[in-house]
Design an enzyme around this catalytic site. Structure first.
Site, PDB file in Angstrom:
ATOM      1  N   LYS A   1       0.835  -1.213   0.000  1.00 26.53           N
ATOM      2  CA  LYS A   1       0.000   0.000   0.000  1.00 26.53           C
ATOM      3  C   LYS A   1       0.872   1.267   0.000  1.00 26.53           C
ATOM      4  CE  LYS A   1      -3.988  -1.950  -0.387  1.00 26.53           C
ATOM      5  NZ  LYS A   1      -4.589  -2.855   0.529  1.00 26.53           N
TER       6      LYS A   1
HETATM    7  C1  PLP Z   1      -5.700  -3.821   0.964  1.00 21.03           C
HETATM    8  C2  PLP Z   1      -7.166  -3.614   0.996  1.00 21.03           C
HETATM    9  C3  PLP Z   1      -7.964  -3.895   2.117  1.00 21.03           C
HETATM   10  C4  PLP Z   1      -7.496  -4.683   3.291  1.00 21.03           C
HETATM   11  O1  PLP Z   1      -6.334  -4.338   3.847  1.00 21.03           O
HETATM   12  P1  PLP Z   1      -5.393  -5.481   4.473  1.00 21.03           P
HETATM   13  O2  PLP Z   1      -4.399  -4.648   5.235  1.00 21.03           O
HETATM   14  O3  PLP Z   1      -4.795  -6.231   3.348  1.00 21.03           O
HETATM   15  O4  PLP Z   1      -6.217  -6.332   5.369  1.00 21.03           O
HETATM   16  C5  PLP Z   1      -9.285  -3.526   2.096  1.00 21.03           C
HETATM   17  N1  PLP Z   1      -9.841  -2.950   1.025  1.00 21.03           N
HETATM   18  C6  PLP Z   1      -9.130  -2.691  -0.089  1.00 21.03           C
HETATM   19  C7  PLP Z   1      -9.803  -2.041  -1.243  1.00 21.03           C
HETATM   20  C8  PLP Z   1      -7.769  -3.036  -0.146  1.00 21.03           C
HETATM   21  O5  PLP Z   1      -7.075  -2.813  -1.264  1.00 21.03           O
END
Ligand code: PLP
Length: 379
Positions: free
Chosen positions: A188
């Site tokens: 991210k």
């Molecule tokens: C990455 C993501 C999540 C969840 O985050 P995690 O840290 O992987 O649990 C939720 N929604 C979207 C759209 C994402 O891309």
């Protein structure tokens, strides 16, 4: 260095960008031998609260953040939450984890973001919240969405996993509105390795989240910040083991320090893609204002794309890794609803989506190479 089959450099779809500072910070936590939730987590929460101008609470993942946010709003069994079908399955699973039903909604064909007018058609007496997903970092008509929620007395829980750093009229997502949830997973906009946070000014949601992330143990957060534990306590609500560790927080503190540079890099690369692709007859970038949006991914629509898998394979032969964001949730067995209204925009948009490489260690030369190969394959 990762090598592709042809032995040229592989241009990766996404990756973490970890420097000496992150490694040093992790070693510091390991040397101090206090790995769980403690001082570093509190420091990261203070730094994030300063970043957003509102209280941020750290948890173990973005999925946990969304799950706890829905639960903290008192939403559960028998309730419904409106959410775009075009999102990672995490949004859907986090809603259904509370016992509530995720109601798949359609998207705007241009922005690929939740179409609140479509969501309005899916309202029932059981609808309690709407969850816009800031796909690729964009937020679209968030004012319209909030006005819609206000008219119907709905909570707004923003799945802002893609939008860390994105602004609306200069204000950061999370710094305004009802509740925003972020992810710090490895790829991210900012990472802790794994992790996430909830940002809100709702005191009830904050208090419930603080306890629920630590198995419901009341006031355990304060104890852990100062290196203590709760030996005698009460539990009055369902909780989960969703707290963040000092190892994760130490990575996050360094990433937040570097964030202005990382955000500018993502914006510069996305602008370069736009320059090279806008005007093509079949390849359409999403309309995003990269002076405000910090993009997590760079999806394009390819009109008339018949065989995405074959295109991806040809790009990979040329050393370019691509992705697909996301398989619509209304097609998944668990979330299929034969009685639901159709989702025509999602159904016709999804087959045309392809995500191109975007990460902080990508160069403009890489972006140019991706565009040259993609254009050569899409006549
Ligand atoms: C990455 C993501 C999540 C969840 O985050 P995690 O840290 O992987 O649990 C939720 N929604 C979207 C759209 C994402 O891309």
């Amino acid at each position: 260095m990762t090598q592709s089959p042809g032995s040229q450099k592989l241009i990766r779809l996404s990756k973490s960008s970890i420097g000496a500072a992150e490694k040093h910070a992790v070693m510091g936590v390991l040397d101090r031998e206090y790995l769980g939730m403690g001082a570093e987590v509190q420091q990261l929460e203070l730094a994030l609260s300063h970043f957003f101008g509102r209280t941020a609470l750290c948890v173990s993942s973005g999925t946990a953040a969304v799950h706890l946010a829905v639960q903290a709003c008192g939403i559960g069994s028998g309730d419904e939450v409106l959410v775009p079908s075009l999102t990672y399955v995490a949004s859907f699973q986090a809603i259904s984890a509370t016992g509530a039903r995720p109601v798949a909604c359609d998207i705007d064909p241009q922005t690929c973001l939740l179409d609140w007018k479509d969501a309005e058609r899916r309202l029932t007496a059981r609808t309690k919240a709407v969850m816009p997903v800031h796909y690729s970092g964009g937020i679209g008509d968030l004012d319209g969405l909030y006005a819609f929620a206000r008219r119907h007395g709905l909570r707004v829980i923003e799945d802002a996993a893609h939008a860390f750093g994105t602004r609306q009229r200069g204000e950061r997502v999370g710094g305004f509105g009802d509740i925003a949830c972020f992810s710090f997973d490895g790829i991210k906009n900012m990472t802790c390795g794994e992790g996430g946070c909830i940002v809100t000014n709702d005191e009830v949601v904050l208090r419930r989240t603080q306890d629920a992330r630590l198995l419901g143990v009341e006031k355990d957060s304060e104890k852990r910040y100062s290196g203590q534990r709760s030996w005698e306590f009460d539990v009055t609500a369902q909780g989960w083991r969703y707290h963040m560790s000092n190892i994760m927080a130490a990575i996050g503190l360094e990433q937040l320090e570097r964030f202005p540079v990382m955000a500018a890099t993502r914006q510069r690369l996305a602008r370069r893609y736009d320059e090279l692709l806008i005007g093509h007859l079949r390849i359409f970038p999403l309309p995003r204002d990269y002076s405000q949006v910090v993009p997590h991914i760079y999806p394009v629509r390819i009109r008339g794309m018949l065989d995405r898998k074959a295109l991806q394979a040809k790009l990979l032969e040329r050393g370019i890794q691509t992705g697909v964001h996301y398989q619509p949730n209304h097609d998944l067995t668990l979330f299929r609803d034969p009685d639901a209204l159709p989702l025509p925009v999602t159904d016709r948009t999804f087959p045309e989506l392809l995500t191109l490489p975007l990460h902080v260690d990508l160069t403009e030369k890489d972006v140019e190479a991706v565009c040259v190969h993609l254009k050569a394959l899409i006549q």
